[in-house]
Design an enzyme around this catalytic site. Sequence first.
Site, mmCIF file in Angstrom:
data_model
loop_
_atom_site.group_PDB
_atom_site.id
_atom_site.type_symbol
_atom_site.label_atom_id
_atom_site.label_comp_id
_atom_site.label_asym_id
_atom_site.label_seq_id
_atom_site.Cartn_x
_atom_site.Cartn_y
_atom_site.Cartn_z
ATOM 1 N N ASP A 241 0.858 -1.422 0.121
ATOM 2 C CA ASP A 241 -0.036 -0.148 0.005
ATOM 3 C C ASP A 241 0.946 1.282 0.096
ATOM 4 O OD1 ASP A 241 -3.081 -0.925 0.668
ATOM 5 O OD2 ASP A 241 -1.667 -2.112 1.823
ATOM 6 N N GLU A 242 1.933 1.214 0.846
ATOM 7 C CA GLU A 242 2.798 2.368 0.962
ATOM 8 C C GLU A 242 3.350 2.891 -0.308
ATOM 9 O OE1 GLU A 242 5.503 2.451 4.302
ATOM 10 O OE2 GLU A 242 6.765 3.228 3.319
ATOM 11 N N ARG A 243 3.944 1.551 -1.017
ATOM 12 C CA ARG A 243 4.562 2.077 -2.384
ATOM 13 C C ARG A 243 3.840 2.307 -3.356
ATOM 14 N NH1 ARG A 243 8.387 -3.396 -1.041
ATOM 15 N NH2 ARG A 243 9.427 -2.219 0.441
ATOM 16 N N ILE A 246 3.152 6.171 -2.769
ATOM 17 C CA ILE A 246 4.314 6.890 -3.099
ATOM 18 C C ILE A 246 4.218 7.197 -4.537
ATOM 19 C CG2 ILE A 246 6.705 6.835 -3.375
ATOM 20 C CD1 ILE A 246 6.826 5.512 -0.491
#
Length: 382
Positions: A241-243, A246
């Site tokens: 999710d984080e990637r 970003i």
Amino acid sequence: MLFTSEHEQFRTSVRRIVEEEINPYADEWEAAEIFPAHELFPKLGAIGAFGLEYETEYGGGGADHSFTVVLAEELGRADMGGVPMAIAVQAGMATPALARFGSDELKREFLAPTLAGDLVCSIAVSEPGAGSDVAGIRTRAVRDGDDWVINGRKMWITSGTQSDWICLLARTSDEGGYQGMSMIIVPTDTPGFSVGRKLKKMGNNSSDTAELVLDDVRVPVRHTIGEEGRGFQMQMAQFQDERLWICYMAVTGARRAIDRTMEYLHMREAFGKPLMANQYIQYTLSELVAEIDILHGFLHLTAERYVAGEDVTRAATVAKLKSGRLSRQVADACVQFHGGMGYAEDLWVARYFRDCRLGSIGGGADEVMLRIISMLEGMGKR
Ligand SMILES: Cc1cc2nc3c(=O)[nH]c(=O)nc-3n(C[C@H](O)[C@H](O)[C@H](O)COP(=O)(O)OP(=O)(O)OC[C@H]3O[C@@H](n4cnc5c(N)ncnc54)[C@H](O)[C@@H]3O)c2cc1C
């Protein structure tokens, strides 16, 4: 990706917040090296920005991932990277595991007020001695009756000086490597928890980043998210999710940087004509626009596959690698074609150059993405 009128309405709400509640304060918050999360976040909570994909029972939107794409793309247009990064931490980096695997009790106590924007949270994985190699973390939680007693240090923690709770990854058994880690919620007012120092950075300055110290911090075992010992695996899923977050922010940030640079080049004259009239500059920017288009299309395709329930680990890794690298290329061209003004603090360019340098380091460095891709490709086996 097909966006409906509902998506467009949401896009307008996010854009309004970026233009009215964030951008006017960019210089002030960058200079202060912090922004008032407890004032800004309730405004984002009011439009549902923190829990788009989470259960409605806890204040989430029950929507699919396509709304996250809209939110992150709009945040990517902000005048600085720091505040969008902190919003992304709260919406898509510190909360996915809690929303997916947390107990009802934990979700009521921590997730619901966080989605409303009343609580601020951080994700605490990196340590002074381990960042890329998450298996190298040493923060340890030892069981004492119904409590965990936690000791260790966390490094580079976004919103670390002002968060109300952290999603902590710690070792909870003697198994080494990827085993024996758990994810634990630690309220920051627990005795033994302290901010070691606020870190000075080269960019993303409106976001406070801290080293955190945990010295005999005692929290109930019921603060464990999901199954004990599965923390590493939950963090790996959370990284996806984080990637994606970003990348969505990076791609619109890069496009906006090109647009703003083009405006400047139409106005600025050299050798008797606008700089934009030089074919070399036109072609260089066109090449970058083409790369941005390809990445944007790839991200929308990946988001569609994610909505359809497919595993997009490989695609998220590829996109993270390429978005970090492309942003750096775009930032370099923007600085170059602004000449001296690109090197001055008067314009937005220098800040963009510094902020987007993080894209190839945070959330897993480029080399970590290459490592994952090479493993998925089965390289190095023979
Ligand atoms: C502004 C900012 C905000 C951050 N926010 C958070 C946060 O909120 N929460 C959190 O937990 N962390 C956060 N981080 C930490 C970030 O995720 C780490 O910095 C990142 O994962 C890299 O880890 P490291 O700094 O320990 O670098 P190291 O692991 O020491 O690696 C240094 C460099 O070595 C290279 N490298 C590493 N592994 C390999 C390999 N296998 N092969 C070849 N080269 C390699 C890469 O170029 C890498 O950049 C943040 C960092 C910054 C700068």
